[in-house]
Design an enzyme around this catalytic site. Sequence first.
Site, PDB file in Angstrom:
ATOM      1  CG  ASN A 157       2.802  13.524  -3.792  1.00 21.35           C
ATOM      2  OD1 ASN A 157       2.663  13.335  -2.588  1.00 21.35           O
ATOM      3  ND2 ASN A 157       3.115  12.561  -4.625  1.00 21.35           N
ATOM      4  CD  GLU A 255       3.594   5.471  -1.403  1.00 17.74           C
ATOM      5  OE1 GLU A 255       4.520   5.581  -2.244  1.00 17.74           O
ATOM      6  OE2 GLU A 255       2.664   6.266  -1.268  1.00 17.74           O
ATOM      7  CB  CYS A 289       5.461   7.864  -5.822  1.00 21.00           C
ATOM      8  SG  CYS A 289       4.096   7.500  -4.787  1.00 21.00           S
ATOM      9  CD  GLU A 462       0.259   4.206   3.351  1.00 19.80           C
ATOM     10  OE1 GLU A 462       0.570   4.801   2.316  1.00 19.80           O
ATOM     11  OE2 GLU A 462       0.175   4.762   4.460  1.00 19.80           O
TER      12      GLU A 462
HETATM   13  C1  SIN Z   1       1.736   9.217  -4.024  1.00 18.61           C
HETATM   14  O1  SIN Z   1       2.103   9.659  -5.082  1.00 18.61           O
HETATM   15  O2  SIN Z   1       2.459   9.287  -3.022  1.00 18.61           O
HETATM   16  C2  SIN Z   1       0.383   8.561  -3.828  1.00 18.61           C
HETATM   17  C3  SIN Z   1      -0.400   8.418  -5.063  1.00 18.61           C
HETATM   18  C4  SIN Z   1      -1.740   7.755  -4.879  1.00 18.61           C
HETATM   19  O3  SIN Z   1      -2.201   7.478  -3.767  1.00 18.61           O
HETATM   20  O4  SIN Z   1      -2.358   7.486  -5.889  1.00 18.61           O
END
Ligand code: SIN
Length: 483
Positions: A157, A255, A289, A462
């Site tokens: 993604n 994550e 996510c 992270e």
């Molecule tokens: C993710 O959806 O895995 C990361 C989203 C983000 O870094 O904003």
Amino acid sequence: MDMADGGRALVREHALIAGRPVTATETIRVDDPAEGTTLGAVPKLSAQQVESAVAAAVGAFPAWAATPAFERAGVLRRWAALIEQHTDALAAVMSLENGKPFGEARGEIAYANQFVHWFAGEAERMGGHAIESWSGADRVVTFKEPVGPVAAITPWNFPAAMVTRKLAPALAAGCTVVLKPASATPFTAIALVELALEAGAPPAALNVVTGDSGTVGRVLTGSPDIRKLSFTGSTPVGRKLMADCAPTLKRLSMELGGSAPGIVFDDADLERAVDGVTKGKFRNTGQSCVSINRVYVQRPLLETFVAGVEARMRTLKVGRPFEDGVEIGPLIDENGVRKVEEHAAGLREGGARLVIGGGRHALGGLFFQPTLLVGGDGTLLRGEETFGPLMAVFPFDDEAEILQRANATEFGLASYVFTESLDRAFRAARRIEAGMVGVNTGVISHAANPFGGIKQSGFGREGSIHGLDEYLQIKAVTLAGVG
Ligand code: SIN
């Protein structure tokens, strides 16, 4: 050459081991989700080939770990400069393999590059500390040392940002890496790693393996030489990887999934709430996510909020990534579309009112209409992220009740609160069970922010001042009779 051609020029149909292109007889097809065509293929590496990538990372580790941190930072800064220089081509290859609207893909390259810049700085600030003597005669000094060769497994993604969010701190810390990018989006990752090598990262310090997740995963998790695994992806896969890493006791960063609540209190600034929730929901066509999965609106504001969101959603242009002004692209694959359909159907069966959208888009293929549903039973969404352009809004009456509903999920990644009351904002932010809270904003992602979750959304952080520590271990040196 148009933008898409610039992206196609970056398609490299090979893995990278010790700086060398590696192919295999079997391959995995990479599709263009907007066109429904094949963009290319990457090799399905054998277990032996993946082992050779691990061996390369292990071989390169002592020299890279011993390279002064300021030199490692220099490599990262050159990498950042190259990424910036190649923004359009990198964004274009991402749009081709992911379907992300080109403007948004450019935004992701900038976001990805924040991590490279940030961790160049963090490398320069790395260090341990001296501890006051506990015996009067001894001194303890701590050093931070790289954890060792690491494995990174990244999702489709955010094909660039999730790569740099792992590789930049790993390189900054002095670790070497074997990267397994998602099979749907390997070309952005390979292009980024090629630029890192051009910037001066030792060839064997960054390896990219492609292929069957089971084969690659077994080698990476089973290897005693890989000292850490950093994974971004679903909770079930995270659990499996964690179990597979147990025999070799690897350090882990996980994550994982989320089901972010967005709570709009009746004292919220309507415009900010509409803007924040819309951005928080539809970024990356809802495939994030940290996307707002459940919008809770206090009853007195419900209808005005819904009208505001509907008006904003009617302006969202759905289309192919390289068309002007497109904000909503295709979903990644047919399973993704089916899941959004299932969630829309489930909500409607549970009594939700359809305001706009509701099904596949007239463009066909993997396009789905931005959909707004109000009311009904949200139980399904507490347990599963929709990962698509569906906004589900539910009314609520009081603060205690809504915090309890917001927390009634196994996940705890992102959450959002909209209120003009500082007191309420802090109260809600402290009580919500999540690693991240956006107050009056739907945008919480930046290299400076600690990104990560609690509960079944995983652990580890992270980015931020904490991100480097995920790749470091502490050594305590006790000096007898000193001072
Ligand atoms: C993710 O959806 O895995 C990361 C989203 C983000 O870094 O904003």
